[in-house]
Write a protein that holds these residues in place. Structure first.
Motif, PDB file in Angstrom:
ATOM      1  N   PRO A  69     -40.102 -10.610  52.915  1.00 14.47           N
ATOM      2  CA  PRO A  69     -39.557 -10.896  54.249  1.00 14.47           C
ATOM      3  C   PRO A  69     -38.936  -9.709  54.979  1.00 14.47           C
ATOM      4  CG  PRO A  69     -37.996 -11.598  52.584  1.00 14.47           C
ATOM      5  CD  PRO A  69     -39.187 -11.046  51.845  1.00 14.47           C
ATOM      6  N   ASP A  70     -38.639  -8.605  54.263  1.00 13.78           N
ATOM      7  CA  ASP A  70     -37.941  -7.470  54.887  1.00 13.78           C
ATOM      8  C   ASP A  70     -38.839  -6.240  54.832  1.00 13.78           C
ATOM      9  OD1 ASP A  70     -35.415  -8.873  55.310  1.00 13.78           O
ATOM     10  OD2 ASP A  70     -35.244  -8.823  53.123  1.00 13.78           O
ATOM     11  N   ARG A 131     -38.053 -11.839  57.930  1.00 15.26           N
ATOM     12  CA  ARG A 131     -36.607 -11.818  58.138  1.00 15.26           C
ATOM     13  C   ARG A 131     -36.198 -10.578  58.925  1.00 15.26           C
ATOM     14  NH1 ARG A 131     -33.963 -13.230  52.904  1.00 15.26           N
ATOM     15  NH2 ARG A 131     -34.702 -11.164  52.256  1.00 15.26           N
ATOM     16  N   ARG A 157     -36.491 -12.480  62.508  1.00 13.75           N
ATOM     17  CA  ARG A 157     -35.098 -12.712  62.896  1.00 13.75           C
ATOM     18  C   ARG A 157     -34.398 -11.413  63.314  1.00 13.75           C
ATOM     19  NH1 ARG A 157     -32.717 -17.462  61.015  1.00 13.75           N
ATOM     20  NH2 ARG A 157     -30.733 -16.377  60.704  1.00 13.75           N
TER      21      ARG A 157
END
Length: 556
Positions: A69-70, A131, A157
């Motif tokens: 996610p990163d 993310r 996000r």
């Protein structure tokens, strides 16, 4: 050259040695059996290229990589020699049209491999959300738009993009319409960007954006989009190097931290925030042409950093009752057509707005401004009723600093700690050596001229302190009655860059003689210490009785 199959065997061997529980039940791979969230957390400490290589270990690790996610691409450098050559030619052509630091932009252009970014995003699982995405690269308009849209499709996000383009880039409307974005750092290195149409901005961010950082934005005139209707839950705002910005208004009720830097053409700033706790304004108001104004209304503001800003004609700092720390550096600059009376009134109003501060930090330009206020008999400042710590970075060796210190001390009835830093210590040493050489040629006084970069050593037959600091001591003594409250509560004094000159010594003696609550005074020399001078100063201080019998004199 190592073949692909050899690399695979090496990675499999590495997996067996590191990821397998040695001596365990049949060599079970415990790490691969960990939940995805735990593995993502562990891999987050590794460079993204290393994580990508681990995807060949097994199908399990491939799935972990595709759902990672990163994504942080800021550590990857361009390796394609053909692409490097194209970029280098581009920098040369751009430098002919625009003025900028060529080397800085060239280093930035080579920062990231665009092909690698495209490949990573293309193999991600469609059902996995992003993310965080961090990118630093030179990108065409098409590539940058595709990158942003692909990230938003994956419900990113945190979007952190540091980029350079051939011309001004228009921020895509999809950023405003995104429902997932929480953090947006949009930082072009060259030449800048434009916001979407005002009608789109006024509609507000569809996502609950909490952190926003923008730089090098091109805007003409006024910026009035930072309101609750556009940013209802914005907590942190950072704006830097806005071009042609004249006025900015910020009234986000949820805002807690705001930074405004390098907006030299700004002439009006209004900040209203019921939850604002920290405000930093630096290198602004440098091109003032007419009426200028600063207005800050923040009941919860705890930290104010005001650095290298020109003074504005009107300054209203209202309701700063919770202010804990204020740092003021470089307040004396003002536009050349302003009358001196307006300049002094602006400084007066600014300082009055800080009357509730607990820790105040000032430098030499601020002290010069206070000196002018004292000389013009502007009257006493509003008392800093909560001020407990005062830090001054100024030139203690000049005689005219006494009225400025006097004005501050009179206005600080609750001051407990005083920290002074002599910023002109080295230049003082040079001037003092010239004086000593002149005295040596016209007198019989016994002394030794110090070598460069060493503390002055005075070997005089008579009391050197009494002969040189008598005038300044008298100036301090005449103000003793007005500073009674200050002297009754001061507990700690620390002087950095203590040189043994008359300015340092007369102040230290005055505080020792009249500081009834003084617990210690610390005299800090520079890198070179002189035991003979230190011993002489200490012995001189011990000759008279201090107001506080328990006061200590420390040398550092």
């Amino acid at each position: 050259m190592e073949t692909r199959s050899a690399k695979r065997r090496k990675m499999l061997s590495l997996k067996y040695r590191i990821l397998t529980a040695e001596g365990g039940q049949g060599g079970i791979d415990h790490i691969s059996n960990l939940p995805d969230d735990v593995l993502h957390r562990i891999l987050g400490f590794l460079p993204i290229e290393t994580i990508a290589r681990m995807s060949i270990l097994s199908k399990r690790w491939t799935q972990i990589w595709r759902s990672f996610p990163d994504l942080d691409f800021t550590t990857i450098r361009q390796k394609n020699p053909d692409q490097l050559k194209v970029m280098d030619n581009l920098v040369r052509s751009m430098s002919r049209l625009h003025r900028f630091d060529r080397q800085r932009v060239r280093n930035f252009l080579y920062l990231c491999d665009r092909d690698f970014i495209r490949d990573v995003l293309s193999v991600r699982d469609k059902g996995s959300n992003l993310r965080a995405l961090r990118v630093g690269a030179f990108l065409s308009f098409t590539c940058l738009n595709k990158l942003i849209r692909e990230a938003l499709k994956q419900n990113v996000r945190e979007l952190d993009i540091e980029f350079a383009t051939e011309d001004y880039f228009n921020m895509p409307k999809c950023i405003i319409l995104s429902e997932s974005l929480r953090v947006l750092n949009f930082k072009p290195q060259f030449p800048g960007f434009r916001l979407p149409f005002l009608s789109v901005m006024k509609g507000g961010f569809q996502s609950p954006l909490q952190v926003l950082s923008l730089s090098l934005m091109l805007i003409e005139g006024e910026l009035d989009i930072f309101t609750d209707s556009v940013f209802p839950v914005l907590r942190k705002l950072s704006l830097s190097e806005f071009m042609h910005l004249r006025q900015i208004k910020v009234s986000c009720s949820a805002l807690e931290d705001m930074t405004l830097e390098k907006c030299s053409e700004l002439d009006t700033l209004e900040v209203v925030g019921s939850r604002l706790e920290r405000l930093r304004v630096a290198s602004c108001f440098h091109s003032l042409r007419g009426k200028s104004m600063v207005k800050v209304h923040a009941a919860r503001l705890r930290v104010l950093e005001w650095e290298q800003n020109h003074l504005t004609e009107d300054c209203l700092l209202q309701n700063l009752t919770a202010l804990h720390q204020a740092s003021l550096y470089g307040l004396t600059k003002f536009h050349e057509f302003a009358p001196p009376a307006i300049k002094l009134r602006a400084a007066w109003n600014f300082l009055h707005g800080l009357c509730h501060v607990q820790c105040l930090k000032l430098d030499t330009p601020c002290m010069k401004l206070l000196q002018q206020l004292a000389e013009k008999n502007y009257g006493p400042l509003l008392p800093f009723i909560n001020l407990e710590t005062l830090e001054l970075r100024t030139v203690l060796t000049r005689n005219n600093i006494v009225p400025a210190l006097d004005l501050l001390f009179k206005s600080s009835p609750s001051l407990c700690s005083l920290i002074l830093t002599n910023t002109d210590y080295c230049s003082y040493e040079r001037s003092e050596r010239k004086v000593l050489r002149s005295v040596r040629a016209h007198s019989q006084v016994s002394f030794r001229i110090p070598y460069p970069d060493h503390n002055p050593v005075y070997l005089v037959d008579k009391d050197w302190w009494d002969a040189t600091s008598l005038e300044e001591e008298k100036n301090w003594e005449t103000q003793m009655t007005a500073m009674t409250s200050f002297l009754e509560k001061l507990k700690v004094v620390k002087i950095h860059g203590f040189s043994g000159c008359k300015g340092d010594v007369s102040l230290a003696k005055f505080l020792l003689r009249h500081g009834k609550a003084l617990e210690e005074i610390v005299l800090c020399y520079g890198n070179e210490r002189n035991s003979l001078l230190e011993k002489k100063i200490k012995s001189q201080m011990m000759e008279f009785s201090a107001a506080a019998s328990s006061a200590k004199i420390l040398f550092e």
